[in-house]
Design a protein around this motif. Structure first.
Motif, short mmCIF file in Angstrom:
data_model
loop_
_atom_site.label_atom_id
_atom_site.label_comp_id
_atom_site.label_asym_id
_atom_site.label_seq_id
_atom_site.Cartn_x
_atom_site.Cartn_y
_atom_site.Cartn_z
N ASP A 1 0.77 -1.33 -0.09
CA ASP A 1 -0.06 -0.04 0.00
C ASP A 1 0.98 1.14 0.02
O ASP A 1 1.52 1.73 1.00
N TRP A 2 1.16 1.66 -0.99
CA TRP A 2 2.20 2.69 -1.30
C TRP A 2 1.87 4.08 -0.59
O TRP A 2 2.89 4.63 -0.01
N CYS B 1 2.91 3.29 3.17
CA CYS B 1 4.19 2.71 3.58
C CYS B 1 5.07 4.18 3.80
O CYS B 1 5.00 5.05 3.09
N HIS B 2 5.87 3.94 4.89
CA HIS B 2 6.81 5.01 5.19
C HIS B 2 8.14 4.75 5.36
O HIS B 2 9.09 5.33 5.80
N ALA B 3 8.51 3.48 4.40
CA ALA B 3 9.94 3.20 4.00
C ALA B 3 10.71 3.03 5.10
O ALA B 3 11.88 3.40 5.37
N TYR C 1 12.08 2.52 -0.06
CA TYR C 1 10.68 1.85 -0.14
C TYR C 1 10.85 0.29 -0.78
O TYR C 1 11.80 0.08 -1.45
N PRO C 2 10.10 -0.48 -0.53
CA PRO C 2 10.11 -1.86 -0.92
C PRO C 2 9.98 -2.17 -2.11
O PRO C 2 8.84 -1.76 -2.89
N ILE C 3 10.70 -3.13 -2.75
CA ILE C 3 10.40 -3.74 -4.33
C ILE C 3 10.20 -5.13 -3.93
O ILE C 3 11.24 -5.65 -3.75
N VAL C 4 9.15 -5.52 -4.20
CA VAL C 4 8.65 -7.00 -4.12
C VAL C 4 9.21 -7.89 -5.42
O VAL C 4 8.81 -7.43 -6.74
N LEU D 1 1.17 -1.28 8.63
CA LEU D 1 0.01 -2.17 8.11
C LEU D 1 0.09 -2.10 6.66
O LEU D 1 -0.86 -2.06 6.03
N ALA D 2 1.16 -1.66 5.81
CA ALA D 2 1.00 -1.60 4.24
C ALA D 2 1.41 -2.70 3.33
O ALA D 2 1.59 -2.45 2.36
#
Length: 64
Positions: free
Chosen positions: A8-9, A12-14, A33-36, A58-59
């Motif tokens: 959930d961009w 998300c707070h990185a 920030y996550p890269i899946v 909860l992102a």
């Protein structure tokens, strides 16, 4: 069973906890920030569920 992690961009707070908990499929970009990468394998399903529960914002969401 195949599953994917979704981010959930806006939420998300990185903070990078998802990468710490699941480095096999989560990288971080230059801002944290996550890269899946790819699907959650059966072997990583338990760890993915922990990452979803532990995300401080909860992102993360696990979709099957």
């Amino acid at each position: 069973m195949s599953a994917r992690l979704r981010v959930d961009w806006p939420g998300c707070h990185a903070r990078g906890l998802c990468h710490e908990l699941l480095p096999e499929i989560v990288d971080l970009d230059e801002w944290g920030y996550p890269i899946v990468r790819g699907e959650v394998t059966e072997e990583l399903l338990a760890e993915a569920r922990v990452a979803v529960r532990m995300c401080p914002r909860l992102a993360l969401r696990l979709e099957t």
